[in-house]
Design a protein around this motif. Structure first.
Motif, PDB file in Angstrom:
ATOM      1  N   UNK A  91       3.621  13.097  12.538  1.00 18.74           N
ATOM      2  CA  UNK A  91       4.091  13.302  11.168  1.00 18.74           C
ATOM      3  C   UNK A  91       3.175  12.655  10.129  1.00 18.74           C
ATOM      4  N   UNK A  92       2.088  12.030  10.589  1.00 23.74           N
ATOM      5  CA  UNK A  92       1.061  11.579   9.649  1.00 23.74           C
ATOM      6  C   UNK A  92       0.299  12.789   9.116  1.00 23.74           C
ATOM      7  N   UNK A 116       0.821  -1.211   0.000  1.00 26.81           N
ATOM      8  CA  UNK A 116       0.000   0.000   0.000  1.00 26.81           C
ATOM      9  C   UNK A 116       0.855   1.261   0.000  1.00 26.81           C
ATOM     10  N   UNK A 117       0.519   2.183  -0.887  1.00 24.73           N
ATOM     11  CA  UNK A 117       1.196   3.480  -0.940  1.00 24.73           C
ATOM     12  C   UNK A 117       0.613   4.461   0.073  1.00 24.73           C
ATOM     13  N   UNK A 161      10.807   3.254   4.123  1.00 18.30           N
ATOM     14  CA  UNK A 161      10.422   4.666   4.296  1.00 18.30           C
ATOM     15  C   UNK A 161       9.463   5.132   3.211  1.00 18.30           C
ATOM     16  N   UNK A 162       8.778   4.180   2.567  1.00 21.83           N
ATOM     17  CA  UNK A 162       7.739   4.531   1.622  1.00 21.83           C
ATOM     18  C   UNK A 162       6.399   4.568   2.323  1.00 21.83           C
ATOM     19  N   UNK A 163       5.389   4.985   1.610  1.00 26.63           N
ATOM     20  CA  UNK A 163       4.047   5.001   2.166  1.00 26.63           C
ATOM     21  C   UNK A 163       3.732   6.264   2.927  1.00 26.63           C
ATOM     22  N   UNK A 164       2.450   6.607   2.937  1.00 27.90           N
ATOM     23  CA  UNK A 164       1.953   7.784   3.654  1.00 27.90           C
ATOM     24  C   UNK A 164       0.792   7.350   4.533  1.00 27.90           C
ATOM     25  N   UNK A 165       0.790   7.826   5.769  1.00 28.38           N
ATOM     26  CA  UNK A 165      -0.282   7.534   6.710  1.00 28.38           C
ATOM     27  C   UNK A 165      -1.214   8.725   6.819  1.00 28.38           C
ATOM     28  N   UNK A 166      -2.486   8.508   6.475  1.00 29.30           N
ATOM     29  CA  UNK A 166      -3.541   9.510   6.692  1.00 29.30           C
ATOM     30  C   UNK A 166      -4.297   9.075   7.940  1.00 29.30           C
ATOM     31  N   UNK A 167      -4.312   9.914   8.973  1.00 29.49           N
ATOM     32  CA  UNK A 167      -4.732   9.473  10.305  1.00 29.49           C
ATOM     33  C   UNK A 167      -5.705  10.444  10.949  1.00 29.49           C
ATOM     34  N   UNK A 168      -6.800   9.886  11.460  1.00 31.45           N
ATOM     35  CA  UNK A 168      -7.807  10.692  12.155  1.00 31.45           C
ATOM     36  C   UNK A 168      -7.251  11.258  13.454  1.00 31.45           C
TER      37      UNK A 168
END
Length: 501
Positions: free
Chosen positions: A429-430, A385-386, A411-418
């Protein structure tokens, strides 16, 4: 597997709704047990084995009467529950009263006196079993919202014990908590503990405010001064006490839980898992971006909000199914509870509509998977997952966010976090979102999809440092150190120290 001798007592006792084992068929075809996966088990297993520990809990099936037994060096003390008790105590009061109430009434709680009465009875059974097996001066650690009366019951029966309690879910603001008809009884039960742990500082503050409003006890910071020798009853909430009586100090503070980070790091290095991640991308048609959601199918997780944002991005052509695929894992949860059955219907209807409107022969907008997966498959999904989407409307912590971060050594991927998940306190840093702000969620998704590799690496490096330095082993150690330092078993004068002139 050996059977402990009747009358055995233990220096360290964990009390939780479930035993840390699942029934399993052994290689020879006989029935047996296997350790349950999960951070709590991973954190406590070494301690249980080294400190003469026992675990009190329900085996997970109705009408299972078992004698205490030992499995992989841990003593198991089963608590039998019949079908009616499971319906009233577990499915009813725990999951249809407390769960929605503690999650900010996202769904309407149900209040039934017969559920409460069974909750009291079952908590009493857990407390009685614990009191029987705890050695003199033992440490007892009680876990979660199903057993909030146990600390008070233990304090009354065994004042020699050192008692900890950890609440794995949020603790609501007083205006919400006060709706509970048995609010005093719950607070009274929790105050039987020496240390009460919460996921977030705000949760501990909500608890302290409830104590002041309901009992008028002195509180300051993380400390609560509780009169000793109250006429205390965790089933009625009656705590009459005399001014000038001795008090004991209770600590109520945040201990954010984490994951067994090392196990996720090691799995992510496994060549078979990495090959599976590559295969997943190929099976999905090698899109430019794979977005992933992993949740129990629960109304607190904001799955519908996530799907709405994604559907609107497709409608506006800011995203296209040629380039972006969303994989949504929604593992089954509480399927006999009406609100969960309704939620499943709503989610599946939305997935079908979006796929019908925007999918093509070769590209599906959403791959929806209503099933659970083993840890190896989940790690492969994390690596594939990206963008990881965690859009919880209210969550005590959300360990999926930390699992995703732990696996991403690349160190890839991005976390979108509530911001309404406890993990947002640690993972700054999300890309933090308010899931109710659909436009904001859409913008965050686009920011994640378009983020430059250098920024991805910078953010993920900081996130991984935080998760790897604060794992579940450190969490348990910090909690138990606080518990061992507790002086609440030694009464002090009526006035708490900070009140003295």
């Amino acid at each position: 597997m050996t059977t402990p001798t009747a009358g055995d007592t233990y220096d360290f006792v964990v009390v939780a709704n479930r035993l840390p084992v699942d029934s399993a068929i052994q290689p020879d075809g006989s029935a047996g047990w296997r350790m349950s996966p999960g951070g709590l088990v991973a954190a406590l297993e070494p301690l249980m084995k080294s400190s003469d520990g026992a675990w009190v809990g329900w085996p997970g099936a109705p009408d299972v009467e078992l004698e205490p037994f030992e499995h992989e060096g841990i003593r198991m003390v089963p608590i039998a529950l019949n079908t009616e008790e499971i319906e009233n105590y577990y499915e009813g009061f725990s999951n249809d009263t407390l769960w929605p109430l503690y999650h900010d009434v996202i769904a309407q709680p149900s209040y039934h006196r017969e559920w409460w009465e069974t909750y009291v009875d079952v908590n009493r059974r857990f407390a009685d079993a614990t009191a029987r097996i705890a050695d003199t001066g033992a440490t007892v650690w009680v876990h979660d919202y199903q057993l909030q009366l146990v600390p008070g019951m233990l304090r009354e029966a065994r004042p020699d014990l050192t008692i900890g309690f950890f609440n794995h879910i949020p603790f609501p603001a007083y205006g919400i908590f006060s709706q509970l008809p048995w609010r005093q009884q719950i607070i009274s039960g929790l105050l039987g503990a020496d240390v009460i742990g919460f996921q977030r500082v705000a949760d501990a503050g909500n608890f302290a405010r409830a104590v002041r409003r309901l009992f008028g006890y002195d509180t300051k910071g993380t400390r609560v001064w509780v009169p000793v020798g109250d006429s205390s009853d965790a089933t009625t909430g009656d705590r009459s006490h005399v001014r000038g009586a001795p008090v004991r100090r209770v600590v109520a503070r945040a201990f954010p839980i984490s994951i067994d980070a090392t196990s996720y790091v090691e799995l992510a290095k496994d060549p078979a898992v990495q090959a599976r991640a590559k295969q997943i991308r190929e099976e999905l048609g090698n899109p430019k971006t794979i977005m992933l959601g992993v949740d129990r199918l629960d109304y607190t997780k904001g799955i519908g909000h996530r799907l709405k944002a994604f559907g609107e991005l497709l409608a506006e052509r800011r995203l296209t199914v040629d380039d972006v695929t969303l994989v949504q894992v929604a593992s089954p949860s509480r399927e006999r509870v009406g609100s969960y059955m309704q939620l499943r219907d709503e989610i599946e209807l939305t997935v079908g509509r979006i796929n019908g409107d925007y999918g093509s022969i070769g590209h599906t907008a959403i791959n929806y998977l209503h099933q659970g997966y083993p840890r190896e498959e989940m790690v492969a999904l994390y690596l594939a997952a990206d963008v990881m989407l965690v859009t919880a409307l209210r969550d005590g912590m959300n360990l999926v966010a930390k699992e995703y971060v732990a696996t991403r050594a690349d160190l890839g991927g991005v976390l979108v976090l509530s911001e309404f998940a406890g993990a947002s306190d640690d993972l700054r840093q999300a890309l933090l979102i308010n899931p109710h702000d659909i436009e904001g969620v859409k913008d965050a998704i686009m920011q994640a999809v378009e983020m430059q590799p250098s920024e991805r690496r910078r953010r993920m490096r900081a996130l991984r440092k935080r998760v790897l330095e604060n794992d579940v082993v450190k969490w348990s150690r910090v909690f138990l150190e606080e518990l061992s330092n507790s002086t609440t078993s030694h009464p002090v004068s009526h006035e708490h120290p900070d009140a003295r002139k």
